[in-house]
Design an enzyme around this catalytic site. Structure first.
Site, PDB file in Angstrom:
ATOM      1  N   ASP A  57       2.662   8.091 -30.276  1.00 51.75           N
ATOM      2  CA  ASP A  57       1.911   7.897 -29.038  1.00 51.75           C
ATOM      3  C   ASP A  57       0.427   7.646 -29.295  1.00 51.75           C
ATOM      4  OD1 ASP A  57       1.435  10.403 -29.954  1.00 51.75           O
ATOM      5  OD2 ASP A  57       2.037  11.457 -28.134  1.00 51.75           O
TER       6      ASP A  57
ATOM      7  N   HIS B 170      -7.420  -4.272  -0.972  1.00 52.10           N
ATOM      8  CA  HIS B 170      -6.777  -5.536  -1.316  1.00 52.10           C
ATOM      9  C   HIS B 170      -7.453  -6.177  -2.524  1.00 52.10           C
ATOM     10  CE1 HIS B 170      -6.478  -4.942   3.108  1.00 52.10           C
ATOM     11  NE2 HIS B 170      -5.201  -5.123   2.841  1.00 52.10           N
TER      12      HIS B 170
ATOM     13  N   HIS C 201       0.827  -1.209   0.000  1.00 52.16           N
ATOM     14  CA  HIS C 201       0.000   0.000   0.000  1.00 52.16           C
ATOM     15  C   HIS C 201       0.861   1.258   0.000  1.00 52.16           C
ATOM     16  CE1 HIS C 201      -3.317  -2.649   0.780  1.00 52.16           C
ATOM     17  NE2 HIS C 201      -2.801  -3.049   1.917  1.00 52.16           N
TER      18      HIS C 201
END
Length: 589
Positions: free
Chosen positions: A414, A227, A64
Site C-alpha cells: 500500500d 457543479h 449530487h
C-alpha cells in the site's frame, strides 16, 4: 463505460439517472417511483395526504447523491424530482410530483428550491401552474453560499448544504403538524442563519464528459459550486487545520457581504459535507478541526455532522456549513426520520436522543503501565558511544530512504513501507537525545533492544512495526548477560526464528527474512574463521545481494502474495529496508 477521460460504471449516459432511481427504490421499499417519471415518493403518500400534514417537495439535478432521493421519508421529504445529471428537472416532471403529494392534501405543499437559475425557473413555472389548479402551495428558495465576496449584481447565493438542512427542518415541522405558513416562516428565518463554503482539490465529471475544471497537483479551489463552477480563490494544498481555518474565516468574515455573523457564545451546528470522493479519514479530521476552531473563537458547538449530504459526483473536497441554533431548529435537527441518508450518531447505551454537545475528550482513558528496564550487561563508555552513533545513523538512513521504500511498496503493498520505517526512526531519534545525556540506554544493549522494540511496536504500526518489534524483543534475550560477537549473532538467529514462527514466512518467500537469513548464515560460518568486523562486512554484502534478488522471487507471504507476479519487478521493500539498516550499522563499526 468511459468517455473523454471520465470512467463511470454505467450502461448508457441517457439512461443512467433512470437506472439509478430504479435501483434505489428496489432496495428501499419505503419509496416508489411515479410511473413514467423521475419522481420518488413515499410509498404511503396517499395515507400521508389524508393526514393533512404539509407535503415537502424538493428536487434538482442528479449527480449530487444522496440528494435529493435519499432524503425522501418520514420526517423529511414527501417526494423529490430528479433531473438529468447537473440539470434541473423540467416543469412537466415537477408538476406531476406536486399533484401526487398535494392535490388531495388539505395541508398543502412546500416547494423547496435551491437558488440556481434553472431550478428557480423550472420549479417556479410548475409552482404557478399548480396555483392555477387550485393547489395549496408555497415556495421557498434556499441560498446560503458565502462564496460571493462583492456587492456586484450576481445570480445570488447558491443553495448548497443549507438546502438539505432546510428540507430537514421543513420535514420535521410538517411531521408534527405545523401549518404551511408556519413552516415557510421558520425555514425562511433559518436560511438567514446559515453559511456555507466549499473547498475542492480535484474536479468531477458528468457521465460521458471529461472533468468540469482542472487543478494542479498542489492546488485547491475555495468557494466552488457543486457543479464544478469556479470558486473565489485558488490556493496551494495545505493542512486540514489551516484549510478549515481559511474556510470558517471566510464564512464569518464581516468584510464579506454574504458572511454569517458568528459571535462569542452563539449556539452553532456544524455540517461537514463530503463532495464525493473524500475519504472518511479526511472527513473526520476536518470535523475535528472545525469543532476546535469554532470553540477557539468562542462559538458553542451543540451539534456536529459529518456526512455525504450533497455531493458532486467524484469530486474530492469538502464543504463546511454553519447554522446558528435556537431551540426550534435544534429540535428539528434531532427529530426522528426514516430517511436512509440522514446521519444518525451512535449514542450511549440507553440514550435515545442527543442532548449533549459533541466532545473531543474521552471520559475514560486506559492507563498503560510503564515498564522500567533494569539489569543486563553494561558496556564500556566507548562501546556505548558507538551504539549511540549506530542507532542515530540507522534512523537517519531510514528517513533518507523513505520515498524510495514507499515507491518500491507501490508494486505489491500500500505504498507506506518507507513512511512506516521513517515514522519509527523519527521517534527513535527524538528519544535518543544527545551523547552527553542519551535518552535511550545505549550502555545496556539488552535494555536498548527492548526500548527499540517498544518504539517499533507503538510508533511504527502495521506489519513492519510488529515484525521489527518481534525481532528486537526476541534478540534482546541473548544480550542480557553478555555482549560479544557470538551473542549478537545468537540474537539475530533468535529474532529470525521468532519472526518465522509468528509471521508465517520462510526464506525464499520474498520478505525481510531473506536478507536477514543471508546475513545470519554468513555470520554463523565466518565468525569462526575471521575477525568479527570482516564477518559482519561479508554478512551485509550477502544481505544486500539477497535483497536485490527478491526482485525475481515469487511472493508467498505478505500483501505482495496477492498481487499478479508479473507486476512484481522491483526488490521487496521490507527486504530493502533490512539491507539499508544493516549497511548503516556497518558504516559506524
Amino acid at each position: 463505460m468511459s468517455g473523454q477521460g471520465s470512467k463511470k460504471l454505467i450502461n448508457a449516459v441517457e439512461r443512467c439517472v433512470d437506472d439509478m432511481l430504479e435501483g434505489y427504490v428496489a432496495v428501499n421499499p419505503g419509496v416508489r417511483l411515479l410511473h413514467g417519471h423521475r419522481i420518488v415518493v413515499r410509498a404511503d403518500v396517499e395515507d400521508y395526504a389524508k393526514s393533512g400534514k404539509v407535503a415537502v417537495l424538493s428536487g434538482g439535478g442528479s449527480g449530487h447523491e444522496p440528494a435529493q432521493t435519499g432524503y425522501v421519508g418520514r420526517g423529511y421529504l414527501t417526494a423529490c424530482v430528479a433531473g438529468s445529471v447537473f440539470a434541473s428537472p423540467p416543469p412537466q416532471e415537477i408538476l406531476p410530483a406536486i399533484r401526487a403529494v398535494a392535490k388531495r392534501n388539505k395541508g398543502g405543499c412546500l416547494l423547496s428550491v435551491s437558488n440556481y437559475t434553472g431550478d428557480r425557473l423550472n420549479f417556479g413555472l410548475a409552482y404557478e401552474k399548480a396555483r392555477q389548479e387550485g393547489i395549496k402551495i408555497a415556495m421557498i428558495v434556499v441560498g446560503e453560499d458565502c462564496a460571493v465576496t462583492t456587492n456586484d449584481r450576481t445570480a445570488g447565493r447558491r443553495g448548497l448544504v443549507g438546502y438539505i438542512i432546510t428540507n430537514k427542518i421543513a420535514g420535521a415541522l410538517a411531521e408534527i403538524g405545523r401549518s404551511l405558513e408556519d413552516i415557510v416562516e421558520i425555514t425562511t428565518a433559518a436560511i438567514k442563519q446559515m453559511g456555507t463554503i466549499g473547498l475542492s482539490w480535484s474536479a468531477c465529471s458528468a457521465p460521458g464528459s471529461g472533468p468540469t475544471f482542472s487543478l494542479g497537483e498542489d492546488e485547491m479551489e475555495l468557494g466552488l459550486g457543486v457543479h464544478g463552477e469556479a470558486g473565489v480563490k485558488r490556493m496551494k494544498m495545505t493542512s486540514a487545520k489551516e484549510a478549515v481555518k481559511i474556510m470558517i474565516d471566510h464564512i464569518i468574515n464581516p468584510d464579506n457581504p454574504t458572511h454569517l455573523k458568528v459571535t462569542k457564545g452563539d449556539r452553532v451546528a456544524v455540517f461537514v459535507n463530503n463532495l464525493g470522493a473524500t475519504t472518511d479519514m479526511e472527513m473526520n479530521i476536518v470535523v475535528r478541526e472545525a469543532i476546535l476552531y469554532l470553540e477557539h473563537i468562542g462559538a458553542l458547538v451543540e451539534r456536529c455532522y459529518c456526512h455525504n449530504f450533497l455531493t458532486s459526483m467524484e469530486m474530492a473536497g469538502v464543504s463546511i456549513m454553519l447554522l446558528l441554533l435556537n431551540d426550534t431548529l435544534t429540535q428539528c435537527l434531532d427529530a426522528p426520520t426514516d430517511s436512509p441518508h440522514w446521519p444518525r450518531p451512535l449514542l450511549p447505551c440507553g440514550v435515545s436522543d442527543r442532548k449533549t454537545p459533541p466532545r473531543l475528550v474521552l471520559d475514560y482513558v486506559e492507563e498503560t503501565p510503564t515498564t522500567t528496564l533494569v539489569g543486563g550487561a553494561v558496556v564500556e563508555p566507548d562501546y556505548a558511544d558507538k551504539l549511540f552513533d549506530i542507532v542515530a545513523h540507522v534512523s537517519e538512513k531510514l528517513i533518507q530512504n523513505e520515498a524510495r521504500l514507499n515507491q518500491l511498496d507501490t508494486e505489491g503493498g500500500d505504498g507506506d513501507t518507507g513512511s512506516t520505517l521513517a515514522r519509527g526512526a523519527r521517534a527513535i531519534l527524538k528519544q535518543l537525545g544527545n551523547k552527553d545525556n542519551p535518552g535511550l540506554p545505549v550502555d545496556k544493549p539488552w535494555s536498548l533492544a527492548q526500548a527499540l522494540a517498544s518504539t517499533a511496536e507503538n510508533q511504527m504500526g502495521g506489519a513492519s512495526g510488529a515484525l521489527h518489534s518481534l525481532l528486537l524483543t526476541s534478540a534482546s534475550s541473548c544480550l542480557e548477560n553478555a555482549v560479544t560477537a557470538t551473542a549478537w549473532c545468537d540474537a539475530l538467529t533468535h529474532g529470525i526464528d521468532t519472526i518465522r514462527r509468528y509471521g508465517g514466512a520462510e526464506p525464499g518467500d520474498r520478505t525481510m527474512l531473506d536478507p536477514l537469513c543471508a546475513a545470519r548464515d554468513v555470520l554463523l560460518t565466518r565468525l569462526q574463521e575471521t575477525a568479527p568486523i570482516q564477518a559482519f562486512t561479508e554478512a551485509v554484502q550477502a544481505a544486500e545481494k539477497m535483497a536485490e534478488a527478491t526482485a525475481t522471487m515469487k511472493a508467498y507471504a505478505g500483501r505482495a502474495s496477492y498481487v499478479n507476479p508479473d507486476r512484481l519487478t522491483q526488490p521487496d521493500p521490507g527486504a530493502t529496508g533490512v539491507a539499508i539498516w544493516l549497511r548503516a550499522i556497518l558504516d559506524k563499526l
